[in-house]
Design a protein around this motif. Structure first.
Motif, PDB file in Angstrom:
ATOM      1  N   UNK A 131       0.830  -1.194   0.000  1.00  0.00           N
ATOM      2  CA  UNK A 131       0.000   0.000   0.000  1.00  0.00           C
ATOM      3  C   UNK A 131       0.867   1.247   0.000  1.00  0.00           C
ATOM      4  N   UNK A 132       0.292   2.336  -0.433  1.00  0.00           N
ATOM      5  CA  UNK A 132       1.034   3.584  -0.611  1.00  0.00           C
ATOM      6  C   UNK A 132       1.391   4.278   0.701  1.00  0.00           C
ATOM      7  N   UNK A 133       0.921   3.746   1.847  1.00  0.00           N
ATOM      8  CA  UNK A 133       1.233   4.343   3.136  1.00  0.00           C
ATOM      9  C   UNK A 133       2.459   3.702   3.787  1.00  0.00           C
ATOM     10  N   UNK A 134       3.065   2.738   3.113  1.00  0.00           N
ATOM     11  CA  UNK A 134       4.254   2.102   3.671  1.00  0.00           C
ATOM     12  C   UNK A 134       5.386   3.117   3.756  1.00  0.00           C
ATOM     13  N   UNK A 135       6.313   2.855   4.688  1.00  0.00           N
ATOM     14  CA  UNK A 135       7.382   3.823   4.967  1.00  0.00           C
ATOM     15  C   UNK A 135       8.242   4.113   3.741  1.00  0.00           C
ATOM     16  N   UNK A 136       8.413   3.097   2.866  1.00  0.00           N
ATOM     17  CA  UNK A 136       9.251   3.289   1.682  1.00  0.00           C
ATOM     18  C   UNK A 136       8.682   4.335   0.732  1.00  0.00           C
ATOM     19  N   UNK A 137       7.372   4.623   0.829  1.00  0.00           N
ATOM     20  CA  UNK A 137       6.733   5.549  -0.089  1.00  0.00           C
ATOM     21  C   UNK A 137       6.353   6.889   0.554  1.00  0.00           C
ATOM     22  N   UNK A 138       6.759   7.097   1.800  1.00  0.00           N
ATOM     23  CA  UNK A 138       6.303   8.280   2.526  1.00  0.00           C
ATOM     24  C   UNK A 138       6.733   9.592   1.882  1.00  0.00           C
ATOM     25  N   UNK A 139       7.888   9.605   1.254  1.00  0.00           N
ATOM     26  CA  UNK A 139       8.402  10.841   0.672  1.00  0.00           C
ATOM     27  C   UNK A 139       8.072  10.979  -0.812  1.00  0.00           C
ATOM     28  N   UNK A 140       7.160  10.169  -1.302  1.00  0.00           N
ATOM     29  CA  UNK A 140       6.845  10.198  -2.724  1.00  0.00           C
ATOM     30  C   UNK A 140       5.388  10.583  -2.964  1.00  0.00           C
ATOM     31  N   UNK A 141       5.159  11.145  -4.131  1.00  0.00           N
ATOM     32  CA  UNK A 141       3.806  11.508  -4.530  1.00  0.00           C
ATOM     33  C   UNK A 141       2.997  10.216  -4.740  1.00  0.00           C
ATOM     34  N   UNK A 142       1.947   9.993  -3.970  1.00  0.00           N
ATOM     35  CA  UNK A 142       1.200   8.732  -4.071  1.00  0.00           C
ATOM     36  C   UNK A 142       0.610   8.483  -5.453  1.00  0.00           C
ATOM     37  N   UNK A 143       0.346   9.552  -6.197  1.00  0.00           N
ATOM     38  CA  UNK A 143      -0.279   9.388  -7.511  1.00  0.00           C
ATOM     39  C   UNK A 143       0.714   8.925  -8.579  1.00  0.00           C
ATOM     40  N   UNK A 144       2.005   9.008  -8.283  1.00  0.00           N
ATOM     41  CA  UNK A 144       3.018   8.593  -9.249  1.00  0.00           C
ATOM     42  C   UNK A 144       3.539   7.187  -8.970  1.00  0.00           C
ATOM     43  N   UNK A 145       3.090   6.583  -7.880  1.00  0.00           N
ATOM     44  CA  UNK A 145       3.631   5.274  -7.499  1.00  0.00           C
ATOM     45  C   UNK A 145       2.569   4.171  -7.524  1.00  0.00           C
ATOM     46  N   UNK A 146       1.427   4.458  -8.117  1.00  0.00           N
ATOM     47  CA  UNK A 146       0.344   3.467  -8.129  1.00  0.00           C
ATOM     48  C   UNK A 146       0.818   2.166  -8.764  1.00  0.00           C
ATOM     49  N   UNK A 147       1.462   2.265  -9.924  1.00  0.00           N
ATOM     50  CA  UNK A 147       1.938   1.066 -10.607  1.00  0.00           C
ATOM     51  C   UNK A 147       3.034   0.367  -9.815  1.00  0.00           C
ATOM     52  N   UNK A 148       3.879   1.164  -9.135  1.00  0.00           N
ATOM     53  CA  UNK A 148       4.944   0.599  -8.308  1.00  0.00           C
ATOM     54  C   UNK A 148       4.365  -0.204  -7.155  1.00  0.00           C
ATOM     55  N   UNK A 149       3.324   0.302  -6.533  1.00  0.00           N
ATOM     56  CA  UNK A 149       2.676  -0.390  -5.418  1.00  0.00           C
ATOM     57  C   UNK A 149       2.092  -1.719  -5.895  1.00  0.00           C
ATOM     58  N   UNK A 150       1.454  -1.694  -7.059  1.00  0.00           N
ATOM     59  CA  UNK A 150       0.880  -2.926  -7.611  1.00  0.00           C
ATOM     60  C   UNK A 150       1.973  -3.942  -7.932  1.00  0.00           C
ATOM     61  N   UNK A 151       3.069  -3.482  -8.545  1.00  0.00           N
ATOM     62  CA  UNK A 151       4.159  -4.387  -8.882  1.00  0.00           C
ATOM     63  C   UNK A 151       4.788  -4.990  -7.631  1.00  0.00           C
ATOM     64  N   UNK A 152       4.896  -4.194  -6.569  1.00  0.00           N
ATOM     65  CA  UNK A 152       5.463  -4.692  -5.321  1.00  0.00           C
ATOM     66  C   UNK A 152       4.582  -5.798  -4.737  1.00  0.00           C
ATOM     67  N   UNK A 153       3.272  -5.607  -4.807  1.00  0.00           N
ATOM     68  CA  UNK A 153       2.349  -6.637  -4.320  1.00  0.00           C
ATOM     69  C   UNK A 153       2.497  -7.918  -5.136  1.00  0.00           C
ATOM     70  N   UNK A 154       2.630  -7.785  -6.459  1.00  0.00           N
ATOM     71  CA  UNK A 154       2.800  -8.948  -7.326  1.00  0.00           C
ATOM     72  C   UNK A 154       4.110  -9.668  -7.021  1.00  0.00           C
TER      73      UNK A 154
END
Length: 246
Positions: free
Chosen positions: A123-146
């Motif tokens: 999810x986009x609230x994980x610490x690794x994504x805290x300093x990033x724009x959540x709207x630019x990491x949607x695909x990254x979050x999905x890939x991480x889950x996969x």
């Protein structure tokens, strides 16, 4: 008044004579066969899989962590095809919260039987994504889950959890050595870029190596000591690649 054995919905345990030993499950593999399978897997990891590409070592942990390229390599050698399905998703575009849960299924190519299933979420609230724009990491979050689902399934299907672990994002970051807080020099950064290019390492793999070992996302966040260690790791990888090609 009822006195039979089913009174009050109570069913007594069967006597020893009523038990059927043949109904109990049997061990499919003998101890020798099981030991041989483990030894073959260990040999494959040592001879074929590459440290820093297929798996990584995490400071403070005895077992290495399985990376996505290594999981895919194990799928190939074991003869598994794979499918991925998003089983749960949260996409709150107004608040910038995104979460995905993925199920990966591994299927044996020889007979079509499902060997294992794995679940992974991100999810986009994980610490690794805290300093990033959540709207630019949607695909990254999905890939991480996969990726997490794939590794979970592979560890289960290949019985390799004794060799590897996963969820490196949850491991504590390596602390910096005292007196070595100065950031990496430009010369060190250029050397890192050159070595990564020479061994044809994907950028995502290089970033994952830095994250595993030093807890940083970018080379510019490395200290001088960390950059020196990373350069040594890349040099060892370069030598390994050269031996394989020869």
């Amino acid at each position: 008044m009822r006195t039979d054995k089913h009174a009050n919905n109570i069913v007594p345990f069967s006597s020893d004579a009523e038990l059927n030993p043949t109904s109990l499950p049997n061990i499919v593999l003998s101890s020798d066969a099981s030991k041989q399978r483990i030894e073959e897997l260990q040999k494959f990891v040592q001879e074929v899989m590459i440290k820093g590409v297929d798996y990584g070592l995490v400071h403070g942990f005895s077992k290495p962590t399985l990376l996505k390229p290594g999981a895919e390599k194990l799928c190939d050698v074991f003869g598994f095809s794979k499918t991925a399905e998003v089983v749960n998703r949260i996409e709150q575009w107004d608040s910038g919260i995104f979460s995905y849960e993925v199920k990966t299924t591994l299927i044996r190519k020889d007979n079509g039987i499902v060997e294992a299933e794995g679940l992974g979420s991100c999810n986009s609230k994980e610490s690794a994504f805290q300093q990033q724009d959540p709207y630019t990491i949607v695909n990254t979050v999905l890939k991480m889950a996969k990726k997490r689902a794939l590794i979970d399934a592979v560890l289960s299907a290949t019985r390799s959890s004794g060799l590897f672990t996963q969820d490196i994002e949850d491991f504590p970051k390596q602390s910096k050595n005292k007196g070595s807080d100065d950031l990496a020099t430009n010369v060190q950064l250029q050397t890192i870029f050159r070595l990564v290019s020479e061994i044809d390492m994907q950028t995502d793999v290089a970033k994952e190596m830095m994250k595993i070992t030093f807890g940083v996302e970018r080379s510019t966040q490395l200290t001088k000591k960390q950059a020196s260690d990373f350069i040594q790791d890349l040099l060892h990888l370069k030598e390994a690649y050269k031996e394989v090609r020869e």
